[in-house]
Design a protein around this motif. Structure first.
Motif, PDB file in Angstrom:
ATOM      1  N   ALA A 122       0.842  -1.189   0.000  1.00 34.44           N
ATOM      2  CA  ALA A 122       0.000   0.000   0.000  1.00 34.44           C
ATOM      3  C   ALA A 122       0.883   1.247   0.000  1.00 34.44           C
ATOM      4  O   ALA A 122       0.543   2.258  -0.626  1.00 34.44           O
ATOM      5  N   GLY A 123       2.039   1.157   0.662  1.00 34.20           N
ATOM      6  CA  GLY A 123       2.972   2.282   0.648  1.00 34.20           C
ATOM      7  C   GLY A 123       3.448   2.579  -0.755  1.00 34.20           C
ATOM      8  O   GLY A 123       3.596   3.738  -1.155  1.00 34.20           O
ATOM      9  N   SER A 124       3.690   1.521  -1.523  1.00 33.20           N
ATOM     10  CA  SER A 124       4.065   1.721  -2.922  1.00 33.20           C
ATOM     11  C   SER A 124       2.919   2.338  -3.711  1.00 33.20           C
ATOM     12  O   SER A 124       3.092   3.299  -4.452  1.00 33.20           O
ATOM     13  N   ALA A 125       1.734   1.787  -3.519  1.00 33.93           N
ATOM     14  CA  ALA A 125       0.591   2.226  -4.323  1.00 33.93           C
ATOM     15  C   ALA A 125       0.138   3.634  -3.943  1.00 33.93           C
ATOM     16  O   ALA A 125      -0.137   4.469  -4.800  1.00 33.93           O
ATOM     17  N   VAL A 126       0.064   3.895  -2.636  1.00 38.04           N
ATOM     18  CA  VAL A 126      -0.408   5.208  -2.198  1.00 38.04           C
ATOM     19  C   VAL A 126       0.734   6.204  -2.326  1.00 38.04           C
ATOM     20  O   VAL A 126       1.773   6.041  -1.711  1.00 38.04           O
ATOM     21  N   GLY A 127       0.529   7.206  -3.167  1.00 38.29           N
ATOM     22  CA  GLY A 127       1.601   8.167  -3.383  1.00 38.29           C
ATOM     23  C   GLY A 127       1.035   9.452  -3.928  1.00 38.29           C
ATOM     24  O   GLY A 127      -0.145   9.763  -3.733  1.00 38.29           O
ATOM     25  N   LEU A 128       1.883  10.177  -4.644  1.00 43.12           N
ATOM     26  CA  LEU A 128       1.423  11.446  -5.211  1.00 43.12           C
ATOM     27  C   LEU A 128       0.240  11.218  -6.134  1.00 43.12           C
ATOM     28  O   LEU A 128      -0.624  12.074  -6.283  1.00 43.12           O
ATOM     29  N   GLY A 129       0.217  10.032  -6.758  1.00 36.66           N
ATOM     30  CA  GLY A 129      -0.901   9.692  -7.632  1.00 36.66           C
ATOM     31  C   GLY A 129      -2.241   9.715  -6.897  1.00 36.66           C
ATOM     32  O   GLY A 129      -3.261  10.089  -7.475  1.00 36.66           O
ATOM     33  N   ASN A 130      -2.245   9.326  -5.637  1.00 38.07           N
ATOM     34  CA  ASN A 130      -3.513   9.293  -4.892  1.00 38.07           C
ATOM     35  C   ASN A 130      -3.912  10.660  -4.359  1.00 38.07           C
ATOM     36  O   ASN A 130      -5.076  11.025  -4.384  1.00 38.07           O
ATOM     37  N   ILE A 131      -2.927  11.393  -3.812  1.00 37.17           N
ATOM     38  CA  ILE A 131      -3.285  12.611  -3.094  1.00 37.17           C
ATOM     39  C   ILE A 131      -3.396  13.786  -4.056  1.00 37.17           C
ATOM     40  O   ILE A 131      -4.126  14.721  -3.823  1.00 37.17           O
ATOM     41  N   TRP A 132      -2.644  13.696  -5.155  1.00 34.29           N
ATOM     42  CA  TRP A 132      -2.651  14.800  -6.089  1.00 34.29           C
ATOM     43  C   TRP A 132      -3.354  14.400  -7.377  1.00 34.29           C
ATOM     44  O   TRP A 132      -4.330  15.023  -7.796  1.00 34.29           O
ATOM     45  N   GLY A 133      -2.894  13.327  -7.999  1.00 30.43           N
ATOM     46  CA  GLY A 133      -3.428  12.912  -9.291  1.00 30.43           C
ATOM     47  C   GLY A 133      -4.914  12.619  -9.262  1.00 30.43           C
ATOM     48  O   GLY A 133      -5.698  13.225  -9.981  1.00 30.43           O
ATOM     49  N   PHE A 134      -5.305  11.700  -8.396  1.00 27.36           N
ATOM     50  CA  PHE A 134      -6.708  11.282  -8.377  1.00 27.36           C
ATOM     51  C   PHE A 134      -7.677  12.426  -8.080  1.00 27.36           C
ATOM     52  O   PHE A 134      -8.619  12.656  -8.847  1.00 27.36           O
ATOM     53  N   PRO A 135      -7.496  13.184  -6.989  1.00 23.42           N
ATOM     54  CA  PRO A 135      -8.482  14.240  -6.703  1.00 23.42           C
ATOM     55  C   PRO A 135      -8.555  15.306  -7.801  1.00 23.42           C
ATOM     56  O   PRO A 135      -9.649  15.774  -8.116  1.00 23.42           O
ATOM     57  N   THR A 136      -7.416  15.660  -8.388  1.00 22.68           N
ATOM     58  CA  THR A 136      -7.491  16.709  -9.402  1.00 22.68           C
ATOM     59  C   THR A 136      -8.143  16.177 -10.680  1.00 22.68           C
ATOM     60  O   THR A 136      -8.887  16.878 -11.342  1.00 22.68           O
ATOM     61  N   GLN A 137      -7.865  14.916 -11.003  1.00 22.03           N
ATOM     62  CA  GLN A 137      -8.542  14.330 -12.169  1.00 22.03           C
ATOM     63  C   GLN A 137     -10.043  14.271 -11.923  1.00 22.03           C
ATOM     64  O   GLN A 137     -10.844  14.554 -12.811  1.00 22.03           O
ATOM     65  N   ALA A 138     -10.418  13.884 -10.699  1.00 19.49           N
ATOM     66  CA  ALA A 138     -11.839  13.818 -10.379  1.00 19.49           C
ATOM     67  C   ALA A 138     -12.449  15.210 -10.468  1.00 19.49           C
ATOM     68  O   ALA A 138     -13.536  15.395 -11.031  1.00 19.49           O
ATOM     69  N   ALA A 139     -11.735  16.213  -9.937  1.00 15.48           N
ATOM     70  CA  ALA A 139     -12.270  17.569  -9.945  1.00 15.48           C
ATOM     71  C   ALA A 139     -12.462  18.075 -11.372  1.00 15.48           C
ATOM     72  O   ALA A 139     -13.429  18.781 -11.661  1.00 15.48           O
ATOM     73  N   SER A 140     -11.552  17.710 -12.286  1.00 18.35           N
ATOM     74  CA  SER A 140     -11.706  18.242 -13.644  1.00 18.35           C
ATOM     75  C   SER A 140     -12.536  17.351 -14.554  1.00 18.35           C
ATOM     76  O   SER A 140     -12.779  17.706 -15.693  1.00 18.35           O
ATOM     77  N   ASN A 141     -12.938  16.173 -14.079  1.00 15.04           N
ATOM     78  CA  ASN A 141     -13.685  15.259 -14.954  1.00 15.04           C
ATOM     79  C   ASN A 141     -15.051  14.869 -14.411  1.00 15.04           C
ATOM     80  O   ASN A 141     -15.452  13.709 -14.473  1.00 15.04           O
ATOM     81  N   GLY A 142     -15.765  15.803 -13.841  1.00 15.23           N
ATOM     82  CA  GLY A 142     -17.135  15.486 -13.444  1.00 15.23           C
ATOM     83  C   GLY A 142     -17.281  14.831 -12.091  1.00 15.23           C
ATOM     84  O   GLY A 142     -18.273  14.143 -11.851  1.00 15.23           O
ATOM     85  N   GLY A 143     -16.305  15.018 -11.202  1.00 16.60           N
ATOM     86  CA  GLY A 143     -16.437  14.559  -9.819  1.00 16.60           C
ATOM     87  C   GLY A 143     -16.740  13.084  -9.712  1.00 16.60           C
ATOM     88  O   GLY A 143     -15.947  12.235 -10.110  1.00 16.60           O
ATOM     89  N   ALA A 144     -17.921  12.768  -9.190  1.00 17.11           N
ATOM     90  CA  ALA A 144     -18.251  11.384  -8.906  1.00 17.11           C
ATOM     91  C   ALA A 144     -18.311  10.517 -10.162  1.00 17.11           C
ATOM     92  O   ALA A 144     -18.158   9.297 -10.079  1.00 17.11           O
ATOM     93  N   ALA A 145     -18.524  11.131 -11.336  1.00 19.83           N
ATOM     94  CA  ALA A 145     -18.525  10.337 -12.568  1.00 19.83           C
ATOM     95  C   ALA A 145     -17.154   9.705 -12.753  1.00 19.83           C
ATOM     96  O   ALA A 145     -17.020   8.513 -13.076  1.00 19.83           O
ATOM     97  N   PHE A 146     -16.110  10.503 -12.520  1.00 23.00           N
ATOM     98  CA  PHE A 146     -14.750   9.972 -12.618  1.00 23.00           C
ATOM     99  C   PHE A 146     -14.512   8.913 -11.545  1.00 23.00           C
ATOM    100  O   PHE A 146     -13.957   7.849 -11.821  1.00 23.00           O
ATOM    101  N   LEU A 147     -14.966   9.222 -10.344  1.00 24.66           N
ATOM    102  CA  LEU A 147     -14.811   8.290  -9.225  1.00 24.66           C
ATOM    103  C   LEU A 147     -15.393   6.918  -9.576  1.00 24.66           C
ATOM    104  O   LEU A 147     -14.770   5.874  -9.389  1.00 24.66           O
ATOM    105  N   LEU A 148     -16.594   6.945 -10.148  1.00 28.30           N
ATOM    106  CA  LEU A 148     -17.292   5.711 -10.508  1.00 28.30           C
ATOM    107  C   LEU A 148     -16.503   4.904 -11.538  1.00 28.30           C
ATOM    108  O   LEU A 148     -16.232   3.710 -11.358  1.00 28.30           O
ATOM    109  N   VAL A 149     -16.113   5.571 -12.629  1.00 30.39           N
ATOM    110  CA  VAL A 149     -15.357   4.889 -13.677  1.00 30.39           C
ATOM    111  C   VAL A 149     -14.031   4.379 -13.119  1.00 30.39           C
ATOM    112  O   VAL A 149     -13.590   3.262 -13.406  1.00 30.39           O
TER     113      VAL A 149
END
Ligand code: TRP
Length: 448
Positions: A18-45
Motif C-alpha cells: 500500500a505504501g508503494s501504491a499510495v503516493g502522489l498519484g492518490n493525493i494529487w493525481g486522483f483528486p485533481t482528475q476527479a475535480a476536472s472530470n465530473g467529480g463522482a462520474a470519474f470516481l465511478l469509472v
C-alpha cells in the motif's frame, strides 16, 4: 546465494505494497482528475476500472513474482524453458527495469518539491525567512538539493533490506500518513465552502460519462496508482510468504489504494472550494479548474496563507503528507533495479542501492537541468506508453507463458481451496484474453 529477503507478516506486506501504491498519484493525481472530470462520474469509472482491469493485472505481477521468487528480469526470463520465450522475457524485463528507473527519475524531482514545500513553513516557524523563501521558489539549486535529499532517504531505506528497510519504514510511515490525512480533513470541514466541495465530488456529473477521454484518464490513473507494469508489485510479491493468500492480498492492496485515493478526494475537493470562498483564484481565465502543479503549489498555499498562524501548521502537515507518500512509493521503484543488481550481478545490497540510486539521481539532475525539454516527455513516455504496454506484456506472461497448473499450484499456496473459488474460474481466462485486449483497446484509443 544468501537467503532472499521476505516480509515478516501479512500486515508488513500490506503496508509496504500500500505504501508503494499510495503516493502522489492518490493525493494529487486522483483528486485533481476527479475535480476536472465530473467529480463522482470519474470516481465511478475509476473504481470500476481499478477492480476490473487493474486488480487482475496486479494479480499477474504478484503471482509471477511469488512463483519465480526473483527480480523482474530473472523472473520473466525464467518462466519457460524455450529459448525464444527466455529471450522475450529478458527483453520485457529490461524494458520494465528501464521504465521503473525513468519513473523514479521524475518522481524523485516531484518528491523533492514536496520536501521543499514542507521545509519552507518549518523555516518560517523557526523565523528563518531567507531560508523559507529560497525553499519556496523554483531554482536549479533548490530542486537539485531537495531531489538529492529524497533520493538519499530512498537509498538509505532500500540499503537496509526488505524487512528492516521496506517493511519497517512502511509500517512506521503509513499509519502516520493516514492520521495526517484524517486530521486535515477534519480541519477543512470546519471551514466555509467545504460542503460545496463535497457535493461537487460526490454528486456525479453524468454527462461526463460519455466522454471517451474520461475512461482513458481513469485507466492511466489506476495503473499509475497501483504501481503496475514496471515490476514493483512483482518484486514485492516475490518477498511474500508461501502461506499468504495471494488473491486476498491483492484485493486488500487494491482496496487500500482506492480507499486512500477516495479519502484524499475528501480533502482536496473541499479545500479547493474553501479556497474559492476565501477569494483564492481556483478557476483559470478559461473557467477551467486549476488542476496541474499550480493547484498544489499555488491554490493550496494561497489557501493556507489566508488561515493565519494555523496556515503554517496546515502547510507543514500537508507537505509532510505528500513527502511521506512519495517516499514509500519511491522505495518500491528503487527496489526494481536494486533487486536486479543484487540477484544478477551479485552486488551487496547497500552497494546496489547506492549504485542504482546514484544513476537515477544523475538522470533526475539532467531532467532538472533541461526541464522544459525533458520533464513532460519522460512522464508521457513512461506512463502513457510504457506502463500500459508493459501491463499487457505481464498479463500475457502470466496467462500464456505460465501454464495453468503452474498458476494453480502457486495460487493454492496460502489458499488450498482456490480451485473452487470464483477467482480461479474467472481470472486465468481474464488475464489471458480480456485484460490485454481491454488495455490495448484503451491504449490505441489514446493514440488517436
Ligand atoms: N503508485 C505510486 C503513486 O500513486 C507511484 C508508483 C510507485 C509507481 N511505484 C510505481 C507508479 C511503479 C508506476 C509504476 O504515486
Amino acid at each position: 546465494m544468501a537467503t532472499r529477503g521476505q516480509f515478516s507478516s501479512k500486515i508488513g506486506f500490506l503496508l509496504a505494497a500500500a505504501g508503494s501504491a499510495v503516493g502522489l498519484g492518490n493525493i494529487w493525481g486522483f483528486p485533481t482528475q476527479a475535480a476536472s472530470n465530473g467529480g463522482a462520474a470519474f470516481l465511478l469509472v475509476y473504481l470500476i476500472l481499478a477492480f476490473v482491469l487493474a486488480y487482475p493485472a496486479l494479480m499477474a505481477e504478484l503471482t509471477i513474482g511469488r512463483y519465480a521468487r526473483a527480480n523482474v528480469v530473472s523472473a520473466l526470463s525464467g518462466l519457460h524453458p524455450s529459448a525464444t520465450l527466455k529471450r522475450a522475457g529478458f527483453i520485457v524485463g529490461l524494458c520494465a527495469l528501464t521504465v521503473a528507473v525513468l519513473i523514479l527519475s521524475f518522481y524523485a524531482i516531484v518528491a523533492g518539491w514536496m520536501l521543499a514545500e514542507f521545509l519552507s513553513p518549518a523555516a518560517q516557524l523557526l523565523q528563518w525567512d531567507s531560508g523559507a523563501s529560497w525553499l519556496n521558489a523554483q531554482s536549479f539549486s533548490r530542486n537539485a538539493l531537495m531531489c538529492g535529499a529524497m533520493s538519499a532517504l530512498t537509498i538509505m531505506i532500500i540499503a537496509r533490506g526488505v524487512e528492516q528497510g521496506i517493511e519497517a519504514w512502511s509500517t512506521r510511515l503509513m499509519p502516520a500518513l493516514f492520521l495526517i490525512l484524517l486530521g486535515m480533513i477534519a480541519y477543512v470541514f470546519t471551514q466555509q465552502g467545504a460542503l460545496a466541495g463535497l457535493k461537487a465530488y460526490l454528486i456525479p456529473d453524468l454527462s461526463q460519462l460519455g466522454n471517451p477521454s474520461l475512461i482513458l484518464s481513469a485507466m492511466g490513473q489506476a495503473f499509475f496508482s497501483l504501481s503496475l507494469g514496471v515490476g514493483t508489485m512483482l518484486i514485492y510479491g516475490s518477498y511474500l510468504r508461501d502461506t499468504d493468500n495471494l488473491p486476498r492480498m491483492g484485493a486488500a492492496v487494491t482496496l487500500l489504494d482506492t480507499g486512500f485515493a477516495f479519502t484524499a478526494g475528501l480533502l482536496i475537493l473541499p479545500a479547493i472550494y474553501v479556497a474559492q470562498t476565501k477569494g483564492v483564484t481556483v478557476f483559470n481565465d478559461a473557467g477551467v479548474l486549476i488542476a496541474g502543479p499550480d493547484l498544489i503549489f499555488q491554490v493550496l498555499p494561497a489557501l493556507f496563507a489566508t488561515m493565519g498562524a494555523a496556515g503554517n501548521w496546515l502547510a507543514l502537515a500537508f507537505f509532510a503528507l505528500m513527502s511521506i507518500a512519495a517516499l514509500t512509493s519511491a522505495i518500491s521503484l528503487l527496489e526494481v533495479p536494486v533487486s536486479v543488481a543484487v540477484e544478477r550481478w551479485g552486488l551487496s545490497r547497500p552497494l546496489a542501492a547506492l549504485f542504482s540510486g546514484g544513476i537515477i539521481f544523475a538522470i533526475s539532475l539532467l531532467v532538472i537541468w533541461q526541464f522544459d525539454a525533458l520533464f513532460n516527455g519522460v512522464i508521457t513516455l513512461t506512463t502513457v506508453y510504457g506502463q500500459p504496454l508493459l501491463g499487457v506484456a505481464l498479463c500475457l506472461f502470466a496467462g500464456w507463458v505460465m501454464h495453468r497448473h503452474q498458476l494453480l499450484k502457486e495460487l493454492s499456496n496460502g489458499h488450498p481451496e482456490i480451485e473452487s473459488t470464483w477467482f480461479w474460474k474467472l481470472w486465468p481466462f481474464y488475464v489471458k484474453f480480456i485484460c490485454p485486449a481491454l488495455i490495448l483497446i484503451t491504449f490505441v484509443q489514446s493514440l488517436r
